[in-house]
Design a protein around this motif. Structure first.
Motif: not given
Length: 261
Positions: A21, A24-26, A28
């Motif tokens: 998570r 992925t956030k980094s 995105e």
């Protein structure tokens, strides 16, 4: 617009939910819509993603149940997917290094992966993927007669090399044998004879092959309309360009572009 700038897919694979998570956030946030960021909680899920779309960069954990990250990369390669690969792990597992090198892994990241290090590594991977893709496209577009000629150009005398260089520099416009011969201070008939003797191609055939090669490169690397490519490759009309292209390649420029997407 270059087709090499089209949206790329970056696949993140990690069985640790929190790590996946965060990574992925980094990416995105960093990508800001420029790239497709996909995530998978297992190697099998990653394979299903790879079956649906082309993966350009894969960032995978090494130690996962059922299949390691290196086994995943190997499986993707068997599928015909050749993404630039980055591997991550909770500790330095150097026994994997030899396999990683064999599989062409670009970088090895140790958890916890720093955000800046992750982004820098992904940027390097994208740059490498761009270079590989462009090289592949240039190879597809290459004319083997011209490639052999470039490799054997030591056999050429200075006048022929000078004439060839002049043609290459002005391939985007109309030119005549007489013009090229005058540029290198030779009689046109004599230049024609020695050019054919040393290159194996007539002046006209060499010019045509160079133009078709340039057109193929543009068809594969840009979204330029065929008419604009024809002009850039030195043809006065798209109709004549289409005719010559089909004679050499066996299909129209539009069909050639479609077949190599």
């Amino acid at each position: 617009m270059s087709v090499l700038d089209k949206e790329k897919t970056i696949l993140l694979v990690d069985d640790e939910e929190t790590t996946l998570r965060v990574l992925t956030k980094s990416l995105e946030v960093w990508a800001d819509g420029r790239y497709k960021i996909r995530s998978a909680a297992s190697a099998q899920q990653a394979i299903r993603t790879a079956q649906k779309e082309k993966v350009h960069v894969v960032v995978t954990d090494i130690c996962m149940p059922e299949m390691t990250g290196l086994e995943l990369i190997e499986e993707m390669q068997k599928m015909g997917q050749l993404p630039v690969s980055l591997i991550i792990s909770g500790h330095s597992e150097f026994e994997y290094a030899q396999t990683a090198i064999r599989l062409g892994v670009l970088n090895y990241l140790v958890k916890p992966v720093q955000k800046q290090k992750l982004i820098q590594s992904v940027e390097e991977a994208l740059a490498k993927e761009f270079t590989q893709e462009r090289a592949g496209i240039m190879q597809k577009a290459a004319d083997h007669s011209l490639t052999e000629l470039e490799q054997d150009q030591k056999q050429m005398t200075s006048p022929v090399q000078a004439g060839k260089d002049f043609i290459d520099r002005h391939i985007n416009r109309q030119m005549t044998l007489k013009e090229v011969a005058e540029h290198i201070h030779l009689n046109p008939s004599y230049f024609s004879v020695i050019f054919k003797d040393q290159t194996g191609l007539t002046f006209s055939e060499y010019v045509t092959r160079k133009r078709i090669q340039k057109a193929k490169q543009l068809l594969l690397t840009t979204t330029m309309p065929v008419a604009e490519i024809a002009e850039t490759a030195g043809y006065q009309t798209a109709k004549y360009f289409n005719k010559i292209f089909k004679e050499y390649e066996g299909l129209t420029p539009g069909k050639y572009r479609k077949n190599h997407k």
